[in-house]
Design an enzyme around this catalytic site. Structure first.
Site, short mmCIF file in Angstrom:
data_model
loop_
_atom_site.label_atom_id
_atom_site.label_comp_id
_atom_site.label_asym_id
_atom_site.label_seq_id
_atom_site.Cartn_x
_atom_site.Cartn_y
_atom_site.Cartn_z
CG HIS A 39 1.62 -1.99 -0.04
ND1 HIS A 39 1.96 -0.68 -0.28
CD2 HIS A 39 0.84 -1.95 1.07
CE1 HIS A 39 1.44 0.12 0.64
NE2 HIS A 39 0.76 -0.64 1.49
CG HIS B 31 -0.30 3.41 1.43
ND1 HIS B 31 0.38 2.97 2.54
CD2 HIS B 31 0.28 4.58 1.07
CE1 HIS B 31 1.31 3.86 2.85
NE2 HIS B 31 1.27 4.84 1.97
#
Ligand SMILES: Cc1cc2nc3c(=O)[nH]c(=O)nc-3n(C[C@H](O)[C@H](O)[C@H](O)COP(=O)(O)OP(=O)(O)OC[C@H]3O[C@@H](n4cnc5c(N)ncnc54)[C@H](O)[C@@H]3O)c2cc1C
Ligand SMILES: *[C@@H]1O[C@H](CO)[C@@H](O)[C@H](O)[C@H]1NC(C)=O
Ligand SMILES: *[C@@H]1O[C@H](CO)[C@@H](O)[C@H](O)[C@H]1NC(C)=O
Ligand SMILES: *[C@@H]1O[C@H](CO)[C@@H](O)[C@H](O)[C@H]1NC(C)=O
Ligand SMILES: *[C@@H]1O[C@H](CO)[C@@H](O)[C@H](O)[C@H]1NC(C)=O
Length: 594
Positions: free
Chosen positions: A528, A572
């Site tokens: 990420h 996320h």
């Protein structure tokens, strides 16, 4: 085990051929008689959103340059259950590795980034979480633009989303809140399409434990705390990516949209001798060959992601003047924050033996079971492969004294850690026998910051990536507490007699010191990265882009991808990429009256 199965299904062997109307695959095929209004660099998660929204106006000519292949025939990308298989070196990944990580006992680890149309949205693990309201309100406050607040972005989350019934058509009442979702957007979002053996136990545990582990009907409400059903970017049992959604055939066939795969951008170029007007783009076929340049009449939009975008800016002389000079690159624009402040989520899959054979482990280990499941998927898009490798996720806060001062979370209702529950062993090689439950822990509010830097003045060299995973003391301690939180979840009475004991290196981690050693030797990235070209208020001396995402001190250049995000959302990242790109598309349309 897994590699055997990867070989068996190999890249694209059972391809579904999608129509690719105006998809070009060679730089030489780009028409020379078209004046492009906008050139988008990177046909990834964010770039394809902008390409779609701008080309909705037939008078606007849009060119997308994507370094990777089309990838529309890649089975491992299409089948949700295979989502974790795309991290290996392949034509669909950039094959990066990190610098040695002090928080990971000096290891250097693979750093996957999607290298195909759809970018990382075509190789990710499908989890759809938006983050918290406080996350987005923090973006609004640090950028001075209320347009980035949760309330302002919620319509854009919905605009990007096409909520879709799961393929088993089970009753989804009580599993999500329809009022929070978009039903007419582009990207499919859905719930589990095949029940798993532990579903009932997990939900029972939420009522047995309550508190940190209380049931959360829908963690995409802006409040993530608690545990609930995972939502995934899946439509009809198949992955939905920015390529399958925003470049679906009805969009790709627009005569004013030109999407070019296998085209790698090296630099943006100033088209004025005296002023920093960066409307030129330099690129070539990804396999090599001569450099070519094209100029956008309106704007160049960098959507190459949190690694690719700072690399292109630095290649172009936009960054820290002294560092660029040291590399032999002529500095053009001084923006020292380019490539700095990289932030990423550390992750570790902890697993336990269970007293059951009803997990997905046998299917991963036995090719006959896997082939049966694959056949079911191919013929009806149903069966166990329609699910990703998890069905429930939860978020929790640490308690005093473990909360940093100031708190690294965006606010008092935002989590510090996440736990992801899987009905089987973790991704990667499995032990030859045994059945498992995995709880993957994630530090969603890290304090560590890293960087993306150039290796040399060769624009095609791989950049030097330092995600600084678990670098600070707080991150290390918080991560250890997160694992203890996962253990607490499994202490719910419903798991007694079911969860038998820890597996692997985790089994030995019986003290804080041993837990720390286990974490350092086993933790990795949740893939990420953000923050390498952050937004800051107009006129601020720090940051890289203004709140409208235009690059500071420069004309004709905007950034639309997750590099602009100044803090990680506590979840996320793909949902944020879609919403930010939706709003950015409106900002661009308004700026140019198109
Ligand atoms: C393995 C993996 C698993 C993940 N799991 C999840 C998950 O389950 N849920 C979730 O929400 N997020 C997940 N993520 C993160 C999420 O997918 C990304 O944060 C998001 O997709 C990034 O969007 P982006 O537009 O910033 O970049 P990307 O989607 O990466 O797009 C960048 C695009 O630019 C292209 N590009 C780069 N450089 C150049 C160049 N020089 N010239 C031309 N093109 C270039 C790339 O090939 C790529 O297509 C995962 C990511 C990975 C890699
Ligand atoms: C990554 O590695 C694979 C296999 O080695 C290769 O085919 C692919 O071209 C590489 N990707 C890039 C972007 O270089
Ligand atoms: C496993 O489950 C069975 C019943 O389902 C039970 O009889 C047995 O005691 C359990 N084993 C352990 C080790 O708890
Ligand atoms: C656990 O510790 C024992 C004893 O120190 C050691 O033999 C074993 O290899 C360790 N197991 C793992 C998986 O690290
Ligand atoms: C980069 O990170 C540092 C340290 O966390 C912080 O002080 C600085 O404000 C950040 N810069 C930007 C532009 O966000």
């Amino acid at each position: 085990m897994l590699s055997r199965f990867s070989l068996a299904v190999s890249w694209g062997l059972f391809a579904i051929a999608l129509s690719n109307a105006t998809l070009l695959t060679r730089v030489a095929d780009i028409p020379t008689n078209v004046a492009f209004d906008f050139i988008i660099v990177g046909g990834g998660n964010s770039g394809n959103v902008v390409a779609n929204r701008l080309s909705a106006n037939p008078n606007v000519k849009v060119l997308v340059l994507e370094a990777g292949p089309p990838g529309d025939d890649v089975l491992l990308s299409q089948v949700p259950f295979f989502c974790a298989e795309l991290v290996a070196q392949s034509p669909y990944d950039w094959n990066y590795t990190t610098t040695t990580q002090s928080g990971l006992s000096g290891r250097s680890i693979p750093y996957p980034r999607g290298h195909l149309l759809g970018g990382s949205s075509a190789t990710n693990w499908l989890v759809y979480t938006r983050g918290t309201a406080e996350d987005f309100n923090r973006y609004a406050s640090v950028s001075g633009d209320s347009g980035w607040s949760w309330n302002s972005l919620l319509p854009y989350f919905k605009k990007s989303e096409k909520w879709t019934a799961p393929v088993d058509n089970h009753n989804t009442a009580g599993q999500f809140d329809p009022s929070l979702h978009g039903f007419n957007g582009e990207v499919g979002v859905s719930l589990s399409g095949e029940p798993t053996f532990i579903d009932g136990k997990v939900i029972t545990a939420t009522s047995q434990l309550g508190g940190d582990f209380a049931f959360n009907l829908d963690m995409n409400s802006g409040n993530e705390l608690g545990l609930g059903w995972a939502q995934s970017t899946i439509k009809g049992g198949v992955r939905s990516s920015s390529a399958t959604a925003y470049l679906a055939p009805q969009y790709l066939s627009r005569s004013n949209l030109y999407v070019v795969a296998n085209a790698q951008v090296s630099r943006v170029i100033s088209t004025s001798a005296t002023l920093p007007v960066f409307r030129g783009v330099e690129f070539r076929d990804s396999a090599g060959g001569a450099l070519k340049t094209l100029t956008a009449t309106k704007e160049v939009i960098l959507s190459a992601g949190a690694v690719g975008t700072p690399q292109i800016l630095l290649n172009s002389g936009i960054g820290n003047t002294a560092t660029l000079t040291g590399l032999g690159i002529v500095p053009r624009v001084s923006l020292p924050d380019v490539g700095e402040n990289l932030s990423d989520h550390p992750v570790l899959s902890n697993y336990w033996y269970v007293n059951s054979t009803e997990t997905f482990d046998d299917m991963r280990r036995q090719s006959n079971l896997l082939n049966d499941a694959l056949q079911t998927w191919q013929t009806s898009k149903t069966g166990p492969l329609v699910n990703p490798i998890l069905d429930h996720i939860g978020f929790a806060r640490l308690k005093s004294p473990f909360v940093a001062s100031p708190d690294t979370a965006a606010g008092p209702n935002s989590p510090h850690y996440e736990y992801i529950i899987s009905n089987g062993g973790p991704p990667g090689p499995l032990p030859p026998t045994g059945h498992f439950i995995t709880i993957t822990t994630v530090l969603v509010s890290p304090s560590s910051r890293g960087s993306v830097k150039l290796r040399s003045s060769n624009p095609f060299d791989k950049p030097v990536i330092d995600p600084a995973l678990l670098k600070t003391t707080w991150d290390k301690v918080a991560f250890r507490e997160a694992i203890k939180g996962a253990e607490k979840f499994l202490s719910a009475p419903v798991f007694s007699g079911y969860v038998l004991g820890r597996v692997g290196a985790y089994a030995n981690a019986t003290t804080d010191a041993k837990l720390d050693a286990y974490i350092a030797s086993s933790a990795g990235t949740l893939f990420h990265p953000v923050g390498t070209a952050v937004m800051s208020p107009k006129g601020a001396s720090t940051g890289v882009v203004d709140p409208d995402l235009r690059v500071k001190k420069v004309t004709g250049l905007r950034i639309v991808d997750l590099s602009v995000v100044p803090f990680l959302p506590a979840g996320h990242t793909q949902a944020a990429a879609y919403a930010i790109a939706e709003r950015a598309s409106d900002l661009i349309k308004t700026a140019f009256g198109v």
